[in-house]
Design an enzyme around this catalytic site. Structure first.
Site, PDB file in Angstrom:
ATOM      1  N   MET A   1       2.510  -0.409   9.928  1.00 13.48           N
ATOM      2  CA  MET A   1       1.449  -1.109  10.634  1.00 13.48           C
ATOM      3  C   MET A   1       0.716  -2.034   9.672  1.00 13.48           C
ATOM      4  O   MET A   1       0.604  -1.751   8.481  1.00 13.48           O
ATOM      5  CB  MET A   1       0.464  -0.091  11.223  1.00 13.48           C
ATOM      6  CG  MET A   1      -0.534  -0.675  12.190  1.00 13.48           C
ATOM      7  SD  MET A   1       0.238  -1.218  13.723  1.00 13.48           S
ATOM      8  CE  MET A   1      -1.199  -1.788  14.624  1.00 13.48           C
TER       9      MET A   1
ATOM     10  N   SER B   1       5.503   1.597   5.210  1.00 15.02           N
ATOM     11  CA  SER B   1       4.312   2.363   5.577  1.00 15.02           C
ATOM     12  C   SER B   1       4.681   3.356   6.670  1.00 15.02           C
ATOM     13  O   SER B   1       5.591   4.159   6.478  1.00 15.02           O
ATOM     14  CB  SER B   1       3.183   1.422   6.005  1.00 15.02           C
ATOM     15  OG  SER B   1       1.982   2.145   6.218  1.00 15.02           O
ATOM     16  N   THR B   2       4.027   3.306   7.827  1.00 20.55           N
ATOM     17  CA  THR B   2       4.274   4.284   8.879  1.00 20.55           C
ATOM     18  C   THR B   2       5.751   4.294   9.284  1.00 20.55           C
ATOM     19  O   THR B   2       6.322   3.262   9.622  1.00 20.55           O
ATOM     20  CB  THR B   2       3.412   3.963  10.118  1.00 20.55           C
ATOM     21  OG1 THR B   2       2.061   3.830   9.708  1.00 20.55           O
ATOM     22  CG2 THR B   2       3.533   5.057  11.157  1.00 20.55           C
TER      23      THR B   2
ATOM     24  N   HIS C   1       3.108   3.568   1.433  1.00 18.76           N
ATOM     25  CA  HIS C   1       1.732   4.019   1.609  1.00 18.76           C
ATOM     26  C   HIS C   1       1.713   5.537   1.752  1.00 18.76           C
ATOM     27  O   HIS C   1       2.187   6.087   2.745  1.00 18.76           O
ATOM     28  CB  HIS C   1       1.109   3.380   2.851  1.00 18.76           C
ATOM     29  CG  HIS C   1       0.994   1.891   2.768  1.00 18.76           C
ATOM     30  ND1 HIS C   1       0.877   1.087   3.883  1.00 18.76           N
ATOM     31  CD2 HIS C   1       0.983   1.046   1.703  1.00 18.76           C
ATOM     32  CE1 HIS C   1       0.784  -0.183   3.505  1.00 18.76           C
ATOM     33  NE2 HIS C   1       0.854  -0.229   2.182  1.00 18.76           N
TER      34      HIS C   1
ATOM     35  N   ASP D   1       0.350  -5.603   5.041  1.00 16.93           N
ATOM     36  CA  ASP D   1       0.570  -5.452   3.599  1.00 16.93           C
ATOM     37  C   ASP D   1       2.018  -5.789   3.247  1.00 16.93           C
ATOM     38  O   ASP D   1       2.957  -5.293   3.867  1.00 16.93           O
ATOM     39  CB  ASP D   1       0.248  -4.017   3.170  1.00 16.93           C
ATOM     40  CG  ASP D   1       0.256  -3.848   1.656  1.00 16.93           C
ATOM     41  OD1 ASP D   1      -0.048  -4.824   0.945  1.00 16.93           O
ATOM     42  OD2 ASP D   1       0.566  -2.732   1.186  1.00 16.93           O
TER      43      ASP D   1
END
Length: 347
Positions: free
Chosen positions: A287, A167-168, A193, A290
């Site tokens: 973050m 993700s991030t 993501h 997930d």
């Protein structure tokens, strides 16, 4: 209680006012300055020393990417970009991420739903930015730190699939990881993501730079060695078996953990096909949680699992949760991850 501080940089006053209203709707945040161009922003940063900055790259006077490259080495801070969902907007966003931007928010298209979504996304990423590992803006790659006398032997893979969630900070982490991967590696499936229109461009950028074939996944593509398949934005990616072969599965069921694509969905699809024991599962920077529960299911099925360690994560969230619930077999720095994959590939 001290509020967290932000400056808002956009050449349109109406947009700055809107972003300020969004931010200050949360009592924990305060906008301490607004700037119409990078020169005003620079002066504000020196004077106010904000914790976070929001930035629109389309501004007169100085290109936003140039501004980031000049700013961040002197004043490292999380910068959240506002990006259009057009192809041009996606290009600029990736350039901003490569220049050190923390994350981005897609500009609303004017509907009430899009305004609410953009506001919620911004507030979520403001909170994420508080955990930003600023010391890792420019990670040293393995290529730079390798011993010149190191012998690279060919790896024999008994593990037939590599599954990755991020993700991030994931766009940069994936590029660094995949840079060391060659066509001897088994199929790699990735849930990052990312919104629609971005995943295709991201895959194209990686494909042009790396030794393996990288593509935005389409439904029912046979999984091939030396290929990486990225989940398309707003769709889940999974694995399905047709006859004796394994294929991609692209579908659009509900979001999971607030995400589509969801890392948990990708990992769980592998357990449903009972291929955990044939796989390596990896969870990178990001973050939230997930992917953690799906990775634990994979591990319980015999999957060897790897988490990115805290020191090299942009945000140590998803790997942290995976570690805490016992989903990780190994936890390693990003620049040692491919060596670890090769080490365990034949187990």
């Amino acid at each position: 209680m001290r509020k967290h501080t932000v400056i808002v940089v956009d050449d349109q006053k109406s947009v700055r006012s809107m972003i300020k209203r969004w931010i200050e709707s949360d009592p924990n945040w305060e906008v301490i300055g607004e700037a119409a161009n990078p020169y005003e922003a620079r002066d504000l940063i020196v004077e106010k020393q904000p914790e976070v900055m929001t930035l629109d790259v389309h501004m007169p006077g100085m290109d936003g990417i140039v501004f980031l490259k000049k700013l961040l080495p002197q004043y490292p801070m999380p910068v959240i970009m506002f990006s259009s969902s057009t192809t041009e907007g996606a290009h600029i966003t990736f350039e901003a991420l490569e220049a050190g931007a923390f994350d981005y928010v897609s500009k609303p298209i004017g509907t009430p739903e899009s305004l609410i979504e953009a506001k919620e996304d911004l507030l979520s990423k403001l909170y994420e930015s508080l955990n930003y590992n600023l010391t890792k803006l420019n990670l040293t790659t393995k290529k730079e730190t390798n011993s010149p006398n190191k012998i690279h032997s060919k790896t024999t893979f008994k593990r037939k699939f590599i599954l990755i969630g991020s993700s991030t900070g994931g766009t940069t982490a994936l590029r660094k990881l995949l840079d060391e991967v060659d066509d001897t590696f088994p199929p790699i499936l990735i849930a990052q993501h990312m919104p629609e229109n971005f995943t295709s461009l991201f895959a194209q950028r990686l494909n042009s730079d790396l030794k393996i074939q990288v593509k935005e996944a389409k439904d029912k593509e046979i999984l091939q060695s030396g290929h990486a398949y990225i989940a398309p934005g707003n769709y889940h990616l999974g694995i399905q078996k047709i006859g004796s072969d394994y294929y991609t599965r692209i579908f659009q069921t509900d979001k999971k953990n607030g995400h589509r694509p969801s890392v948990d969905i990708l990992f769980e699809s592998a357990t449903e096909q009972d291929i955990g024991g044939k796989s390596i599962g990896i969870i990178l920077t990001g973050m939230g949680s997930d992917g953690a529960s799906g990775l634990l299911k994979l591990k319980n099925q015999g999957c060897l699992t790897i988490g990115q360690n805290k020191e090299t994560c942009v945000v140590y969230g998803m790997p942290k949760v995976a570690y805490e619930i016992g989903a990780l077999t190994y936890q390693v720095p990003l620049n040692e991850m491919v060596d670890k994959i090769k080490e365990i590939a034949s187990l």
